[in-house]
Scaffold this motif. Structure first.
Motif, PDB file in Angstrom:
ATOM      1  N   GLY A  59      11.670  31.620  10.438  1.00 49.75           N
ATOM      2  CA  GLY A  59      10.953  32.567   9.590  1.00 49.75           C
ATOM      3  C   GLY A  59       9.707  32.012   8.921  1.00 49.75           C
ATOM      4  O   GLY A  59       9.014  32.743   8.220  1.00 49.75           O
ATOM      5  N   ASP A  60       9.407  30.732   9.123  1.00 52.59           N
ATOM      6  CA  ASP A  60       8.253  30.138   8.449  1.00 52.59           C
ATOM      7  C   ASP A  60       6.917  30.703   8.924  1.00 52.59           C
ATOM      8  O   ASP A  60       5.999  30.868   8.137  1.00 52.59           O
ATOM      9  CB  ASP A  60       8.252  28.614   8.608  1.00 52.59           C
ATOM     10  CG  ASP A  60       9.214  27.935   7.665  1.00 52.59           C
ATOM     11  OD1 ASP A  60       9.637  28.585   6.687  1.00 52.59           O
ATOM     12  OD2 ASP A  60       9.539  26.768   7.892  1.00 52.59           O
ATOM     13  N   LEU A  61       6.813  30.999  10.205  1.00 58.13           N
ATOM     14  CA  LEU A  61       5.556  31.566  10.700  1.00 58.13           C
ATOM     15  C   LEU A  61       5.303  32.943  10.102  1.00 58.13           C
ATOM     16  O   LEU A  61       4.170  33.275   9.749  1.00 58.13           O
ATOM     17  CB  LEU A  61       5.548  31.626  12.230  1.00 58.13           C
ATOM     18  CG  LEU A  61       5.391  30.280  12.934  1.00 58.13           C
ATOM     19  CD1 LEU A  61       5.588  30.429  14.437  1.00 58.13           C
ATOM     20  CD2 LEU A  61       4.039  29.672  12.647  1.00 58.13           C
ATOM     21  N   LEU A  68      13.978  33.361  26.905  1.00 58.15           N
ATOM     22  CA  LEU A  68      14.160  32.658  28.171  1.00 58.15           C
ATOM     23  C   LEU A  68      15.316  31.659  28.092  1.00 58.15           C
ATOM     24  O   LEU A  68      16.077  31.517  29.058  1.00 58.15           O
ATOM     25  CB  LEU A  68      12.866  31.943  28.576  1.00 58.15           C
ATOM     26  CG  LEU A  68      11.713  32.851  28.989  1.00 58.15           C
ATOM     27  CD1 LEU A  68      10.441  32.038  29.206  1.00 58.15           C
ATOM     28  CD2 LEU A  68      12.064  33.641  30.239  1.00 58.15           C
ATOM     29  N   ASN A  69      15.464  30.998  26.951  1.00 57.23           N
ATOM     30  CA  ASN A  69      16.598  30.076  26.781  1.00 57.23           C
ATOM     31  C   ASN A  69      17.921  30.827  26.833  1.00 57.23           C
ATOM     32  O   ASN A  69      18.894  30.342  27.413  1.00 57.23           O
ATOM     33  CB  ASN A  69      16.475  29.300  25.471  1.00 57.23           C
ATOM     34  CG  ASN A  69      15.481  28.174  25.571  1.00 57.23           C
ATOM     35  OD1 ASN A  69      15.197  27.670  26.646  1.00 57.23           O
ATOM     36  ND2 ASN A  69      14.927  27.782  24.437  1.00 57.23           N
ATOM     37  N   SER A  70      17.955  32.010  26.235  1.00 57.71           N
ATOM     38  CA  SER A  70      19.160  32.829  26.276  1.00 57.71           C
ATOM     39  C   SER A  70      19.473  33.249  27.717  1.00 57.71           C
ATOM     40  O   SER A  70      20.638  33.200  28.145  1.00 57.71           O
ATOM     41  CB  SER A  70      18.967  34.061  25.394  1.00 57.71           C
ATOM     42  OG  SER A  70      20.049  34.923  25.497  1.00 57.71           O
ATOM     43  N   GLN A  90      -3.279  33.220  15.069  1.00 54.57           N
ATOM     44  CA  GLN A  90      -2.671  32.094  15.783  1.00 54.57           C
ATOM     45  C   GLN A  90      -1.179  32.004  15.490  1.00 54.57           C
ATOM     46  O   GLN A  90      -0.375  31.773  16.390  1.00 54.57           O
ATOM     47  CB  GLN A  90      -3.350  30.785  15.396  1.00 54.57           C
ATOM     48  CG  GLN A  90      -4.720  30.617  15.988  1.00 54.57           C
ATOM     49  CD  GLN A  90      -5.353  29.298  15.595  1.00 54.57           C
ATOM     50  OE1 GLN A  90      -4.989  28.688  14.602  1.00 54.57           O
ATOM     51  NE2 GLN A  90      -6.322  28.860  16.381  1.00 54.57           N
ATOM     52  N   TYR A  91      -0.808  32.192  14.236  1.00 52.18           N
ATOM     53  CA  TYR A  91       0.606  32.119  13.875  1.00 52.18           C
ATOM     54  C   TYR A  91       1.382  33.267  14.502  1.00 52.18           C
ATOM     55  O   TYR A  91       2.538  33.098  14.901  1.00 52.18           O
ATOM     56  CB  TYR A  91       0.790  32.104  12.361  1.00 52.18           C
ATOM     57  CG  TYR A  91       0.164  30.888  11.685  1.00 52.18           C
ATOM     58  CD1 TYR A  91      -0.204  29.748  12.400  1.00 52.18           C
ATOM     59  CD2 TYR A  91      -0.076  30.888  10.324  1.00 52.18           C
ATOM     60  CE1 TYR A  91      -0.781  28.656  11.780  1.00 52.18           C
ATOM     61  CE2 TYR A  91      -0.652  29.785   9.695  1.00 52.18           C
ATOM     62  CZ  TYR A  91      -1.000  28.677  10.438  1.00 52.18           C
ATOM     63  OH  TYR A  91      -1.562  27.595   9.825  1.00 52.18           O
ATOM     64  N   GLY A  92       0.759  34.435  14.601  1.00 49.77           N
ATOM     65  CA  GLY A  92       1.402  35.555  15.271  1.00 49.77           C
ATOM     66  C   GLY A  92       1.641  35.255  16.742  1.00 49.77           C
ATOM     67  O   GLY A  92       2.709  35.559  17.289  1.00 49.77           O
ATOM     68  N   GLU A  93       0.658  34.643  17.378  1.00 49.34           N
ATOM     69  CA  GLU A  93       0.800  34.265  18.784  1.00 49.34           C
ATOM     70  C   GLU A  93       1.879  33.199  18.947  1.00 49.34           C
ATOM     71  O   GLU A  93       2.684  33.257  19.873  1.00 49.34           O
ATOM     72  CB  GLU A  93      -0.532  33.755  19.340  1.00 49.34           C
ATOM     73  CG  GLU A  93      -0.494  33.399  20.807  1.00 49.34           C
ATOM     74  CD  GLU A  93      -0.111  34.544  21.725  1.00 49.34           C
ATOM     75  OE1 GLU A  93       0.508  34.274  22.760  1.00 49.34           O
ATOM     76  OE2 GLU A  93      -0.409  35.717  21.397  1.00 49.34           O
ATOM     77  N   LEU A  94       1.929  32.231  18.043  1.00 52.51           N
ATOM     78  CA  LEU A  94       2.991  31.227  18.082  1.00 52.51           C
ATOM     79  C   LEU A  94       4.365  31.868  17.939  1.00 52.51           C
ATOM     80  O   LEU A  94       5.320  31.479  18.623  1.00 52.51           O
ATOM     81  CB  LEU A  94       2.794  30.199  16.963  1.00 52.51           C
ATOM     82  CG  LEU A  94       1.779  29.101  17.205  1.00 52.51           C
ATOM     83  CD1 LEU A  94       1.572  28.280  15.938  1.00 52.51           C
ATOM     84  CD2 LEU A  94       2.214  28.211  18.348  1.00 52.51           C
ATOM     85  N   GLN A  95       4.464  32.854  17.062  1.00 51.37           N
ATOM     86  CA  GLN A  95       5.738  33.552  16.866  1.00 51.37           C
ATOM     87  C   GLN A  95       6.145  34.289  18.135  1.00 51.37           C
ATOM     88  O   GLN A  95       7.310  34.251  18.538  1.00 51.37           O
ATOM     89  CB  GLN A  95       5.644  34.526  15.687  1.00 51.37           C
ATOM     90  CG  GLN A  95       6.956  35.188  15.352  1.00 51.37           C
ATOM     91  CD  GLN A  95       8.027  34.192  14.948  1.00 51.37           C
ATOM     92  OE1 GLN A  95       7.800  33.329  14.112  1.00 51.37           O
ATOM     93  NE2 GLN A  95       9.196  34.296  15.553  1.00 51.37           N
ATOM     94  N   ARG A  96       5.184  34.939  18.798  1.00 50.36           N
ATOM     95  CA  ARG A  96       5.493  35.626  20.055  1.00 50.36           C
ATOM     96  C   ARG A  96       5.941  34.630  21.120  1.00 50.36           C
ATOM     97  O   ARG A  96       6.884  34.895  21.878  1.00 50.36           O
ATOM     98  CB  ARG A  96       4.280  36.426  20.543  1.00 50.36           C
ATOM     99  CG  ARG A  96       4.069  37.715  19.769  1.00 50.36           C
ATOM    100  CD  ARG A  96       2.962  38.565  20.372  1.00 50.36           C
ATOM    101  NE  ARG A  96       1.648  38.016  20.125  1.00 50.36           N
ATOM    102  CZ  ARG A  96       0.968  38.124  18.988  1.00 50.36           C
ATOM    103  NH1 ARG A  96       1.497  38.777  17.980  1.00 50.36           N
ATOM    104  NH2 ARG A  96      -0.228  37.597  18.858  1.00 50.36           N
ATOM    105  N   GLN A  97       5.285  33.471  21.173  1.00 50.01           N
ATOM    106  CA  GLN A  97       5.683  32.447  22.135  1.00 50.01           C
ATOM    107  C   GLN A  97       7.079  31.922  21.832  1.00 50.01           C
ATOM    108  O   GLN A  97       7.885  31.731  22.749  1.00 50.01           O
ATOM    109  CB  GLN A  97       4.678  31.295  22.137  1.00 50.01           C
ATOM    110  CG  GLN A  97       3.349  31.663  22.750  1.00 50.01           C
ATOM    111  CD  GLN A  97       2.312  30.555  22.613  1.00 50.01           C
ATOM    112  OE1 GLN A  97       2.563  29.525  22.005  1.00 50.01           O
ATOM    113  NE2 GLN A  97       1.143  30.778  23.177  1.00 50.01           N
ATOM    114  N   ASN A  98       7.369  31.707  20.555  1.00 51.60           N
ATOM    115  CA  ASN A  98       8.709  31.248  20.168  1.00 51.60           C
ATOM    116  C   ASN A  98       9.768  32.276  20.541  1.00 51.60           C
ATOM    117  O   ASN A  98      10.846  31.922  21.005  1.00 51.60           O
ATOM    118  CB  ASN A  98       8.768  30.939  18.675  1.00 51.60           C
ATOM    119  CG  ASN A  98       8.016  29.677  18.310  1.00 51.60           C
ATOM    120  OD1 ASN A  98       7.704  28.856  19.163  1.00 51.60           O
ATOM    121  ND2 ASN A  98       7.697  29.531  17.038  1.00 51.60           N
TER     122      ASN A  98
END
Length: 173
Positions: free
Chosen positions: A86-88, A133-135, A119-127
């Motif tokens: 939740g930090d992003l 994908l891990n799931s 940028q943080y929004g894009e990082l959140q989407r990537q995360n």
């Protein structure tokens, strides 16, 4: 005739003069950055190099600062660097308050806040994509394990059937 040859020979030795091609470089754009923006960018760069314990100490230091727009951006940068759950999103919320504020300092820092928030929004989407994908990978591995168990079971059944009951009693006939 000699005069004609002389004229022709004069034309033949005439050199073709070419003008050098001048390539102009595009004009250089010099942007004089606000000192606060330059300081914030340097701070962002320093955060990338910090260890987790240094980030924790920096959080304590930033918590003591007032709520000026440049300090709010520092908090957001630090929040995004910690990268806990939740930090992003919290960092984006802090940046959005700066981007929407009406003070002069906030208006000067708003473009930086908007870029960082994007940028943080894009990082959140990537995360989120990585988590998804891990799931999917875990589910595929689980299915693979189940199929391997079934395959081993079938192999065991096949081995038990390959021992012919008639071959063992074939000498008694």
């Amino acid at each position: 005739m000699a005069a004609g040859l002389l004229l022709l020979s004069g034309c033949a030795t005439q050199q073709v003069v070419t003008k050098p091609v001048v390539v102009q470089a595009p004009p250089r754009v010099v942007v004089v950055a606000d000192p606060q923006v330059a300081e914030l960018l340097a701070y962002q760069n320093s955060l990338r190099l910090m260890t987790p314990s240094e980030l924790t100490k920096a959080q304590l230091d930033v918590a003591k600062l007032d709520h000026a727009p440049h300090n709010t951006i520092r908090r957001a940068m630090l929040q995004a660097s910690v990268r806990a759950s939740g930090d992003l999103a919290r960092a984006q919320a802090l940046l959005d308050t700066v981007a929407q504020a009406s003070s002069k300092e906030a208006q000067l820092l708003a473009p930086l806040a908007q870029v960082l928030s994007g940028q943080y929004g894009e990082l959140q989407r990537q995360n989120d994509t990585i988590d998804k994908l891990n799931s999917q990978l875990r589910e595929a591995q689980r299915r693979n394990d189940l199929l391997n168990e079934k395959l081993e079971g079938l192999k065991n059944i096949e081995r038990s059937l390959s021992v012919r009951p008639g071959a063992a009693s074939g000498g008694q006939k």
